[in-house]
Design a protein around this motif. Structure first.
Motif, PDB file in Angstrom:
ATOM      1  N   GLN A  34     -32.187  12.831 -71.401  1.00  0.00           N
ATOM      2  CA  GLN A  34     -32.543  11.462 -71.526  1.00  0.00           C
ATOM      3  C   GLN A  34     -31.546  10.912 -72.792  1.00  0.00           C
ATOM      4  OE1 GLN A  34     -36.797  11.856 -71.425  1.00  0.00           O
ATOM      5  NE2 GLN A  34     -36.907  10.486 -69.852  1.00  0.00           N
ATOM      6  N   VAL A  35     -31.502   9.585 -72.939  1.00  0.00           N
ATOM      7  CA  VAL A  35     -30.981   8.876 -74.187  1.00  0.00           C
ATOM      8  C   VAL A  35     -32.147   7.909 -74.436  1.00  0.00           C
ATOM      9  CG1 VAL A  35     -29.290   7.145 -75.040  1.00  0.00           C
ATOM     10  CG2 VAL A  35     -28.685   8.997 -73.398  1.00  0.00           C
ATOM     11  N   PHE A  36     -32.517   7.962 -75.915  1.00  0.00           N
ATOM     12  CA  PHE A  36     -33.461   7.249 -76.765  1.00  0.00           C
ATOM     13  C   PHE A  36     -32.864   6.313 -77.649  1.00  0.00           C
ATOM     14  CE2 PHE A  36     -36.025  10.020 -74.172  1.00  0.00           C
ATOM     15  CZ  PHE A  36     -37.582   9.561 -74.047  1.00  0.00           C
ATOM     16  N   VAL A  37     -33.640   5.090 -78.011  1.00  0.00           N
ATOM     17  CA  VAL A  37     -33.456   4.263 -78.898  1.00  0.00           C
ATOM     18  C   VAL A  37     -34.543   3.980 -79.876  1.00  0.00           C
ATOM     19  CG1 VAL A  37     -31.563   2.996 -77.732  1.00  0.00           C
ATOM     20  CG2 VAL A  37     -34.150   2.326 -77.857  1.00  0.00           C
ATOM     21  N   PRO A  38     -34.309   3.714 -81.076  1.00  0.00           N
ATOM     22  CA  PRO A  38     -35.906   3.410 -81.940  1.00  0.00           C
ATOM     23  C   PRO A  38     -36.577   2.471 -81.211  1.00  0.00           C
ATOM     24  CG  PRO A  38     -33.835   3.548 -83.312  1.00  0.00           C
ATOM     25  CD  PRO A  38     -33.122   3.501 -81.768  1.00  0.00           C
ATOM     26  N   THR A  39     -38.005   2.479 -81.520  1.00  0.00           N
ATOM     27  CA  THR A  39     -38.739   1.359 -80.980  1.00  0.00           C
ATOM     28  C   THR A  39     -38.742   0.423 -81.560  1.00  0.00           C
ATOM     29  OG1 THR A  39     -40.463   3.309 -80.562  1.00  0.00           O
ATOM     30  CG2 THR A  39     -41.243   0.915 -80.864  1.00  0.00           C
ATOM     31  N   GLY A  40     -38.433  -0.852 -80.799  1.00  0.00           N
ATOM     32  CA  GLY A  40     -38.014  -2.285 -81.433  1.00  0.00           C
ATOM     33  C   GLY A  40     -36.655  -2.398 -81.684  1.00  0.00           C
ATOM     34  N   SER A  41     -35.700  -1.429 -81.238  1.00  0.00           N
ATOM     35  CA  SER A  41     -34.199  -1.636 -81.434  1.00  0.00           C
ATOM     36  C   SER A  41     -33.769  -2.820 -80.606  1.00  0.00           C
ATOM     37  CB  SER A  41     -33.625  -0.270 -80.764  1.00  0.00           C
ATOM     38  OG  SER A  41     -32.211  -0.370 -80.611  1.00  0.00           O
ATOM     39  N   ALA A  42     -32.549  -3.382 -81.084  1.00  0.00           N
ATOM     40  CA  ALA A  42     -31.791  -4.495 -80.681  1.00  0.00           C
ATOM     41  C   ALA A  42     -31.242  -3.806 -79.328  1.00  0.00           C
ATOM     42  CB  ALA A  42     -30.812  -5.123 -81.431  1.00  0.00           C
ATOM     43  N   VAL A  43     -31.022  -2.610 -79.286  1.00  0.00           N
ATOM     44  CA  VAL A  43     -30.457  -1.936 -78.062  1.00  0.00           C
ATOM     45  C   VAL A  43     -31.365  -2.096 -76.674  1.00  0.00           C
ATOM     46  CG1 VAL A  43     -29.260   0.039 -77.062  1.00  0.00           C
ATOM     47  CG2 VAL A  43     -28.841  -0.733 -79.451  1.00  0.00           C
ATOM     48  N   LYS A  44     -31.313  -2.817 -75.791  1.00  0.00           N
ATOM     49  CA  LYS A  44     -32.070  -2.968 -74.940  1.00  0.00           C
ATOM     50  C   LYS A  44     -31.546  -2.495 -73.354  1.00  0.00           C
ATOM     51  CE  LYS A  44     -35.077  -5.122 -77.327  1.00  0.00           C
ATOM     52  NZ  LYS A  44     -36.230  -4.562 -77.780  1.00  0.00           N
ATOM     53  N   GLY A  92     -31.428   4.623 -89.072  1.00  0.00           N
ATOM     54  CA  GLY A  92     -30.380   3.669 -88.933  1.00  0.00           C
ATOM     55  C   GLY A  92     -28.961   4.410 -89.014  1.00  0.00           C
ATOM     56  N   ASP A  93     -28.907   5.804 -89.209  1.00  0.00           N
ATOM     57  CA  ASP A  93     -27.638   6.411 -88.931  1.00  0.00           C
ATOM     58  C   ASP A  93     -26.963   6.338 -87.394  1.00  0.00           C
ATOM     59  OD1 ASP A  93     -27.876   6.849 -91.484  1.00  0.00           O
ATOM     60  OD2 ASP A  93     -28.260   8.923 -91.602  1.00  0.00           O
ATOM     61  N   THR A  94     -27.857   6.386 -86.593  1.00  0.00           N
ATOM     62  CA  THR A  94     -27.382   6.054 -85.078  1.00  0.00           C
ATOM     63  C   THR A  94     -27.966   5.039 -84.557  1.00  0.00           C
ATOM     64  OG1 THR A  94     -28.842   8.045 -84.453  1.00  0.00           O
ATOM     65  CG2 THR A  94     -26.541   8.563 -85.160  1.00  0.00           C
ATOM     66  N   ALA A  95     -27.584   4.481 -83.329  1.00  0.00           N
ATOM     67  CA  ALA A  95     -28.324   3.497 -82.494  1.00  0.00           C
ATOM     68  C   ALA A  95     -29.111   4.313 -81.409  1.00  0.00           C
ATOM     69  CB  ALA A  95     -27.111   2.508 -82.023  1.00  0.00           C
ATOM     70  N   ALA A  96     -28.534   5.519 -81.164  1.00  0.00           N
ATOM     71  CA  ALA A  96     -29.247   6.112 -79.767  1.00  0.00           C
ATOM     72  C   ALA A  96     -29.040   7.336 -80.113  1.00  0.00           C
ATOM     73  CB  ALA A  96     -28.806   5.541 -78.600  1.00  0.00           C
ATOM     74  N   THR A  97     -29.833   8.217 -79.209  1.00  0.00           N
ATOM     75  CA  THR A  97     -29.658   9.589 -79.459  1.00  0.00           C
ATOM     76  C   THR A  97     -29.875  10.253 -77.960  1.00  0.00           C
ATOM     77  OG1 THR A  97     -30.435  11.802 -80.413  1.00  0.00           O
ATOM     78  CG2 THR A  97     -32.155  10.002 -80.222  1.00  0.00           C
ATOM     79  N   TYR A  98     -29.138  11.400 -77.583  1.00  0.00           N
ATOM     80  CA  TYR A  98     -29.393  11.990 -76.243  1.00  0.00           C
ATOM     81  C   TYR A  98     -30.534  13.259 -76.898  1.00  0.00           C
ATOM     82  CZ  TYR A  98     -28.273  16.334 -73.564  1.00  0.00           C
ATOM     83  OH  TYR A  98     -28.498  17.386 -72.832  1.00  0.00           O
ATOM     84  N   ALA A 102     -41.324  11.960 -79.504  1.00  0.00           N
ATOM     85  CA  ALA A 102     -40.924  10.781 -79.835  1.00  0.00           C
ATOM     86  C   ALA A 102     -41.800   9.624 -79.210  1.00  0.00           C
ATOM     87  CB  ALA A 102     -39.475  10.687 -79.666  1.00  0.00           C
ATOM     88  N   ILE A 103     -42.085   9.912 -77.809  1.00  0.00           N
ATOM     89  CA  ILE A 103     -42.858   8.999 -77.175  1.00  0.00           C
ATOM     90  C   ILE A 103     -44.178   8.936 -77.393  1.00  0.00           C
ATOM     91  CG2 ILE A 103     -44.028   8.321 -74.874  1.00  0.00           C
ATOM     92  CD1 ILE A 103     -41.264   9.494 -73.585  1.00  0.00           C
ATOM     93  N   ALA A 104     -44.898   9.982 -77.906  1.00  0.00           N
ATOM     94  CA  ALA A 104     -46.226  10.258 -78.341  1.00  0.00           C
ATOM     95  C   ALA A 104     -46.325   9.698 -79.848  1.00  0.00           C
ATOM     96  CB  ALA A 104     -46.580  11.678 -78.251  1.00  0.00           C
ATOM     97  N   ALA A 105     -45.324   9.890 -80.458  1.00  0.00           N
ATOM     98  CA  ALA A 105     -45.485   9.433 -81.969  1.00  0.00           C
ATOM     99  C   ALA A 105     -45.095   7.834 -82.292  1.00  0.00           C
ATOM    100  CB  ALA A 105     -44.531  10.174 -82.787  1.00  0.00           C
ATOM    101  N   GLY A 106     -44.628   7.155 -80.953  1.00  0.00           N
ATOM    102  CA  GLY A 106     -44.345   5.782 -80.826  1.00  0.00           C
ATOM    103  C   GLY A 106     -43.215   5.471 -81.625  1.00  0.00           C
ATOM    104  N   THR A 107     -42.061   6.414 -81.758  1.00  0.00           N
ATOM    105  CA  THR A 107     -40.786   6.220 -82.711  1.00  0.00           C
ATOM    106  C   THR A 107     -39.684   5.908 -81.837  1.00  0.00           C
ATOM    107  OG1 THR A 107     -40.674   8.705 -82.868  1.00  0.00           O
ATOM    108  CG2 THR A 107     -41.721   7.747 -84.562  1.00  0.00           C
TER     109      THR A 107
END
Length: 333
Positions: free
Chosen positions: A134-144, A198-204, A213-218
Motif C-alpha cells: 500500500q501507499v500511505f500519506v500523512p494524516t491531514g495531508s493535502a494529497v487526497k 515532511g521529507d516525503t509526501a507519501a510512502t510505500y 501507522a493506522i493504529a497510531a493515527g499518523t
C-alpha cells in the motif's frame, strides 16, 4: 520424528549483485558436485541449502514440520537456512554455490536475469493481495488522490523494487506521468516518521508497518496495489535455483517444488498456522503476527506465466532493457 531438519546460520553481509556477477557466472559453469552433494551419489543430496529473505522461510518451515520433503522424494535430507538482508545479497551467494535455492522478490530476480545471470524459477510463493502492498500519506495531508502526487516525493524501500514498480502503475493508471514523481529510498521502519516530518509526501509500506501507522493515527491509505488490474495478484516472491543446479539435480528441484507447493496449500488455507510460524521466524508478538499473516497471500501451484507479468512491467517501466521470456527461466516440469 521428522527426517528433514533445519539448521540456521547467522546473517550474511550484503553483497553487490554486479560485483559478483563475473565470479558467479564462472562458478555456475564449473563441473563436479555442488557443496551440498554427497560424494558419488549423482543427484542425491544430503543437504539442501536455502537462502531466505524476509519471511520467505515460512513455506519451508511448514514443509519441514509436515515432513513434505521426505514425502516428495527427499528423505533424510537436512534443510539448511542462510538468511540474507535482500535478494541482491542472496542471489550472488546462490550463483557462487553457497546455497541451492533462494526465496527472493521477483524484481530482484528479474534484474539478475537481465544481466545474464543463471537463475531458474523453481516454484512460486506469494502474491499481491488487498492490504499487503500500500501507499500511505500523512494524516491531514493535502494529497487526497493519486493525481496529487504529481511533482511530489514518494519513499520506497528500494529504488528498483516492487514498491517503485507498483507506484508507477498506480500513477499511470490515474493519468500521472511517473517521471514527474521523485522516488527516494527509506527503510520501512523509518518511512512513516520521515514522511511525517515532511521529507516525503507519501510512502510505500507493507504490514505490520501499515497497521501500526493506522493504529497510531499518523497516516492514512492513499491506494492499495490490488486496486489496479495490472497489480492484482501479481507474484511478489518465488523460489529460484540456478540452471546448473537444476541440470545436475532435476529430481531435487522437482521434489523441492512439490514439497513447497504442499506447504503453500496448507498456509493458504490456515492463516492461524501462518501466524504461528511468523511468531517464531520473525520473533514478533502474536498480535503483530496476526496482522502479517492476514496480509500474505500464498499461491500453490502458481503458473510461471504469472511471473511473466512482473518481468513485462519491468520492461515497460525501464527497469530492464530487454524483455525476459518466462519459458527461458522456468524449470521445465
Amino acid at each position: 520424528m521428522f527426517t528433514s531438519k533445519i539448521a540456521r546460520k547467522p546473517l550474511k553481509a550484503a553483497t553487490a549483485l554486479t560485483a559478483t556477477a563475473a565470479l558467479a557466472l564462472t562458478m555456475s559453469g564449473c563441473s563436479g558436485d555442488s557443496p551440498s552433494s554427497e560424494a558419488g551419489s549423482g543427484s542425491t543430496v544430503s543437504t539442501v541449502k536455502v537462502g531466505m529473505v524476509a519471511l520467505g522461510q515460512l513455506p519451508v518451515d511448514q514443509a519441514v514440520a509436515k515432513d513434505y520433503f521426505s514425502q516428495e522424494g527427499l528423505p533424510n535430507v537436512k534443510i539448511e537456512y542462510q538468511t540474507y538482508p535482500s535478494g541482491a545479497a542472496a542471489i550472488p551467494a546462490m550463483l557462487a554455490g553457497d546455497i541451492d535455492f533462494v526465496y527472493t522478490n521477483n524484481v530482484s530476480a528479474g534484474l539478475a536475469i537481465s544481466e545474464g545471470l543463471d537463475l531458474k524459477l523453481a516454484v512460486g510463493a506469494d502474491s499481491v493481495s488487498a492490504g499487503n502492498q500500500q501507499v500511505f500519506v500523512p494524516t491531514g495531508s493535502a494529497v487526497k488522490s493519486v493525481k496529487d502526487l504529481q511533482g511530489k516525493t514518494v519513499s520506497v524501500n528500494g529504488l528498483q523494487g516492487l514498491g517503485t514498480l507498483g507506484v508507477n502503475v498506480g500513477l499511470e493508471a490515474e493519468g500521472v506521468d511517473p517521471a514527474s514523481v521523485k522516488f527516494t529510498e527509506v527503510a520501512f521502519p523509518e518511512a512513516v516518521s520521515v514522511m511525517q516530518r515532511g521529507d516525503t509526501a507519501a510512502t510505500y509500506i507493507v504490514q505490520p508497518f501499515a497497521q501500526s501507522a493506522i493504529a497510531a493515527g499518523t497516516a492514512v491509505k492513499l491506494f492499495d496495489f490490488n486496486d489496479y488490474e495490472e497489480l492484482k495478484n501479481l507474484p511478489i516472491g518465488n523460489f529460484y535455483t540456478t540452471g546448473s543446479y537444476a541440470s545436475e539435480h532435476p529430481d531435487v528441484v522437482k521434489s523441492f517444488a512439490a514439497a513447497v507447493n504442499l506447504a503453500l496449500a496448507d498456509l493458504k488455507a490456515d492463516k492461524k498456522r501462518v501466524a504461528e510460524l511468523t511468531v517464531t521466524a520473525a520473533k514478533v508478538s502474536p498480535e503483530t503476527a496476526d496482522t502479517i499473516a492476514a496480509s500474505i497471500q500464498y499461491i500453490p501451484n502458481q503458473k510461471p506465466s504469472e511471473t511473466q507479468r512482473v518481468f513485462d512491467l519491468m520492461t515497460k517501466y525501464k527497469f530492464i532493457e530487454n524483455s525476459i521470456n518466462i519459458n527461458d527461466v522456468a524449470v521445465a516440469e
